[in-house]
Scaffold this active site. Structure first.
Site, PDB file in Angstrom:
ATOM      1  N   GLU A 106     124.221  88.229  82.985  1.00 56.65           N
ATOM      2  CA  GLU A 106     125.454  87.587  82.492  1.00 56.65           C
ATOM      3  C   GLU A 106     126.354  87.410  83.702  1.00 56.65           C
ATOM      4  OE1 GLU A 106     125.958  86.482  79.524  1.00 56.65           O
ATOM      5  OE2 GLU A 106     124.261  87.373  78.477  1.00 56.65           O
ATOM      6  N   CYS A 150     135.066  86.025  82.739  1.00 52.15           N
ATOM      7  CA  CYS A 150     133.975  85.125  83.113  1.00 52.15           C
ATOM      8  C   CYS A 150     134.014  83.826  82.329  1.00 52.15           C
ATOM      9  CB  CYS A 150     132.639  85.829  82.911  1.00 52.15           C
ATOM     10  SG  CYS A 150     132.418  86.459  81.244  1.00 52.15           S
TER      11      CYS A 150
HETATM   12  P1  NAD Z   1     129.753  92.360  91.086  1.00 55.05           P
HETATM   13  O1  NAD Z   1     128.509  91.562  90.982  1.00 55.05           O
HETATM   14  O2  NAD Z   1     130.320  92.612  92.417  1.00 55.05           O
HETATM   15  O3  NAD Z   1     129.568  93.810  90.414  1.00 55.05           O
HETATM   16  C1  NAD Z   1     129.112  93.980  89.092  1.00 55.05           C
HETATM   17  C2  NAD Z   1     128.369  95.312  88.995  1.00 55.05           C
HETATM   18  O4  NAD Z   1     127.232  95.279  89.848  1.00 55.05           O
HETATM   19  C3  NAD Z   1     129.174  96.530  89.429  1.00 55.05           C
HETATM   20  O5  NAD Z   1     128.858  97.647  88.614  1.00 55.05           O
HETATM   21  C4  NAD Z   1     128.685  96.773  90.847  1.00 55.05           C
HETATM   22  O6  NAD Z   1     128.829  98.112  91.238  1.00 55.05           O
HETATM   23  C5  NAD Z   1     127.227  96.401  90.707  1.00 55.05           C
HETATM   24  N1  NAD Z   1     126.563  95.991  91.959  1.00 55.05           N
HETATM   25  C6  NAD Z   1     127.122  95.459  93.077  1.00 55.05           C
HETATM   26  N2  NAD Z   1     126.181  95.212  93.993  1.00 55.05           N
HETATM   27  C7  NAD Z   1     124.994  95.567  93.457  1.00 55.05           C
HETATM   28  C8  NAD Z   1     123.645  95.522  93.910  1.00 55.05           C
HETATM   29  N3  NAD Z   1     123.327  95.062  95.114  1.00 55.05           N
HETATM   30  N4  NAD Z   1     122.680  95.974  93.082  1.00 55.05           N
HETATM   31  C9  NAD Z   1     122.981  96.418  91.850  1.00 55.05           C
HETATM   32  N5  NAD Z   1     124.232  96.494  91.359  1.00 55.05           N
HETATM   33  C10 NAD Z   1     125.231  96.061  92.161  1.00 55.05           C
HETATM   34  O7  NAD Z   1     130.774  91.603  90.132  1.00 55.05           O
HETATM   35  P2  NAD Z   1     132.323  91.900  89.948  1.00 55.05           P
HETATM   36  O8  NAD Z   1     133.058  91.238  91.053  1.00 55.05           O
HETATM   37  O9  NAD Z   1     132.524  93.322  89.693  1.00 55.05           O
HETATM   38  O10 NAD Z   1     132.589  91.116  88.575  1.00 55.05           O
HETATM   39  C11 NAD Z   1     133.092  89.845  88.533  1.00 55.05           C
HETATM   40  C12 NAD Z   1     131.974  88.846  88.261  1.00 55.05           C
HETATM   41  O11 NAD Z   1     131.328  89.173  87.043  1.00 55.05           O
HETATM   42  C13 NAD Z   1     132.497  87.441  88.075  1.00 55.05           C
HETATM   43  O12 NAD Z   1     131.664  86.554  88.759  1.00 55.05           O
HETATM   44  C14 NAD Z   1     132.400  87.214  86.584  1.00 55.05           C
HETATM   45  O13 NAD Z   1     132.297  85.874  86.204  1.00 55.05           O
HETATM   46  C15 NAD Z   1     131.199  88.015  86.228  1.00 55.05           C
HETATM   47  N6  NAD Z   1     131.191  88.398  84.819  1.00 55.05           N
HETATM   48  C16 NAD Z   1     130.317  87.786  83.970  1.00 55.05           C
HETATM   49  C17 NAD Z   1     130.324  88.089  82.622  1.00 55.05           C
HETATM   50  C18 NAD Z   1     129.392  87.407  81.654  1.00 55.05           C
HETATM   51  O14 NAD Z   1     129.269  87.870  80.536  1.00 55.05           O
HETATM   52  N7  NAD Z   1     128.748  86.318  82.046  1.00 55.05           N
HETATM   53  C19 NAD Z   1     131.220  89.043  82.139  1.00 55.05           C
HETATM   54  C20 NAD Z   1     132.085  89.652  83.032  1.00 55.05           C
HETATM   55  C21 NAD Z   1     132.058  89.325  84.375  1.00 55.05           C
END
Ligand code: NAD
Length: 531
Positions: free
Chosen positions: A268, A302
């Site tokens: 997502e 998002c």
């Molecule tokens: P992010 O990808 O930086 O982090 C999300 C999660 O992934 C966190 O728990 C983080 O610790 C973990 N993570 C980071 N690097 C990782 C790796 N290499 N391997 C595994 N896990 C890792 O995202 P963010 O900045 O925290 O969130 C914002 C983003 O999330 C935006 O792009 C937003 O659109 C998206 N989002 C999407 C939805 C949806 O339902 N489509 C919902 C909420 C947020």
């Protein structure tokens, strides 16, 4: 931020103290699977920049312990009748509801969001718990399919839990995204290992605590903690399925790692969502919808709108109402009701929003509303911002800002709006505002997005949890919500019982007679109109 465990006094400050007692902090912290040797992480309360209480990080060995525990407990949990699991979910629903003020306080403390946005997520937790509690039994029930040979082949399909599901969740909706995907995975009979974002650990731990108090057996839902690039891979490498919510950039890495292991996953991810304002709208209503669609959760959503295409016939009137309503939004720091717009979550997020707006303005975009950080309200506040004259060279024209910033564009026709709305690598959510429902549905059909809301920004599709939700293209893989969001957490097992005579050649019959006979009987089935 990672800090050295030895140098980490428990320096929760006044704001955190006013929300969580030391006893609650200790209880929630104890729910992290951690040997307490891998250091700690902490974050900053966005409202005033004060330090949040620390949480112990999990080492690879700790993550291994969490998975071993989950694997040991999963068969017992998976063997429980679905109705019994549903009873726990309904008790969880009632506990979250009865303790909602505490939940909202913790969400606001860690995210700095307005209470109204926190309430949206808490409501979402309740909707999802009730929905899967009331529907999972029927969806998961084994069912009979048509057998190969009528009457003689009895075929049943069973939905079997996958085992242990790894969930990696972000900070923007930290309450609902930590638990609602877990609810579906648990209802399908799996155990779960959850890794929330480090900034919002207490929100995740609070909601997990409610689940445990509701009667979920210990060890079925486990929480690990730590920076994503380090701890995330430990989770992916042990999971039977990964449910990831976060940015597209990280999602690509997570999906690649799942691919290496040949395990399924749901992604997502991000969006650059567009709203279309048709020429037949009531502009006040359209502007009200556009404000909520663009600035809820300070735009850190998002599925919020970052582009609006407005028909030229209503453009001037719509812009004037949209700007007036945006200017009237109240920014406010503090735990409690009253503010329309809360803080951004962090300095990093503030820097991203500022960079996007400054880059656009430097290249000729004009600010119609907002456009400035507001350190006078709180360290990470930024005004709800409307930009015009945005061109393709500007970063924010195609990259997700994930903040309270929306670009508006004048279009000559709805057809042009549709074409430009679809001109993106993403495809998460879209919105159409029109006075004609029929026209709205027709426009929706032409938009490339996993959800389209007609006369609403995002809430209608998101909260309709009976329907699946997810993204086209770079916005993701797979779906949450609905039966799709439950069945993805199961393996499908097809058990076919052959009675009397089947496909094995009986003794004494030549291969030619048997082979011809089989083919001819298949041809007869076509003549008889069978499926
Ligand atoms: P992010 O990808 O930086 O982090 C999300 C999660 O992934 C966190 O728990 C983080 O610790 C973990 N993570 C980071 N690097 C990782 C790796 N290499 N391997 C595994 N896990 C890792 O995202 P963010 O900045 O925290 O969130 C914002 C983003 O999330 C935006 O792009 C937003 O659109 C998206 N989002 C999407 C939805 C949806 O339902 N489509 C919902 C909420 C947020």
């Amino acid at each position: 931020m990672s800090i050295d465990v030895d140098a980490a006094p428990d320096t929760s400050t006044l704001l955190a103290d006013s929300v969580m007692s030391a006893e609650l902090v200790r209880l929630l912290r104890s729910r992290v699977t951690s040997s307490e040797r891998s250091g700690v992480t902490t974050g900053t309360a966005p409202f005033d920049g004060s330090e949040l209480p620390f949480v112990y990080s999990s080492s690879e060995e700790d993550v291994e312990v969490a998975f071993r525990t989950a694997r040991r407990r999963q068969p017992i949990w998976g063997a429980l009748p679905v109705a019994e699991r549903a009873r726990i979910m309904l008790r969880f629903h009632d506990l979250v509801y009865s303790r909602r003020q505490q939940g909202l306080d913790i969400v606001q403390l860690e995210t700095g969001k307005a209470r109204g946005s926190a309430a949206e997520e808490l409501g979402d937790v309740l909707i999802t718990a009730r929905y899967y509690a009331r529907t999972a039994e029927k969806v998961l029930r084994s069912n009979t399919r048509r057998g190969a040979i009528p009457v003689l082949t009895a075929t049943r399909v069973h939905h079997v839990p996958l085992g242990v599901v790894g969930i990696i969740s972000p900070w923007n909706y930290p309450l609902t995204l930590a638990i609602t995907d877990a609810i579906a995975a648990l209802m399908a009979g799996n155990a779960v290992v959850l890794k929330p974002d480090t900034q919002t650990m207490f929100t995740a731990l609070w909601v997990v605590e409610q689940m445990l108090e509701a009667g979920l057996p210990e060890g079925v839902l486990n929480v690990v903690s730590g920076e994503g690039p380090e701890v995330g891979p430990y989770v992916i490498d042990r999971a039977d399925y990964v449910m990831f919510t976060g940015s597209t950039a990280t999602g690509r890495k997570v999906a690649a790692r799942c691919g290496e292991r040949l395990i399924a996953c749901s992604m997502e991810l991000g969006g650059k969502n567009a709203m279309i304002v048709a020429d037949d709208v009531n502009v006040e209503r359209a502007a009200r919808i556009a404000v909520a669609a663009s600035f809820s959760n300070t735009g850190q959503l998002c599925i919020s709108m970052e582009r609006i295409y407005i028909h030229t016939d209503v453009y001037d009137e719509f812009i004037s109402a949209f700007v007036r309503r945006t200017d009237a939004l109240e920014l406010g720091a503090g735990i409690g009701w009253g503010a329309d717009i809360g803080s951004l979550i962090s300095g990093r997020q503030l820097a991203r929003v500022t960079e996007h707006v400054d880059d656009a303005v430097a290249q000729g975009a004009r600010v119609l509303a907002g456009g400035r950080p507001r350190p006078d309200v709180g360290p990470y506040f930024y005004e709800p911002t409307i930009l015009v004259d945005v061109t393709r060279e500007m970063i924010l024209s195609f990259t997700e800002t994930f903040g309270p910033v929306v670009s508006v564009y004048r279009v000559d026709s709805v057809e042009e709006a549709i074409e430009r709305a679809n001109h993106t690598e993403y495809g998460l959510n879209a919105s159409v505002v029109t006075s004609s429902t029929r026209r709205g549905k027709d426009i929706a059909r032409q938009l490339d997005a996993g959800t389209v809301n007609v006369n609403e920004g995002y809430g209608a599709a998101w909260a309709s949890v009976d329907a699946p939700m997810g993204g086209f293209r770079a916005s993701g893989l797979g779906r949450r919500h609905g039966k799709e969001g439950l069945l993805k957490y199961t393996e499908i097992k097809n058990v076919a019982v052959q009675r009397v005579q089947g496909f094995t050649r009986p003794d004494g019959v030549s291969d030619k007679v048997w082979g011809e006979g089989l083919i001819t009987s298949v041809a007869i089935m076509r003549r008889l109109g069978m499926k």
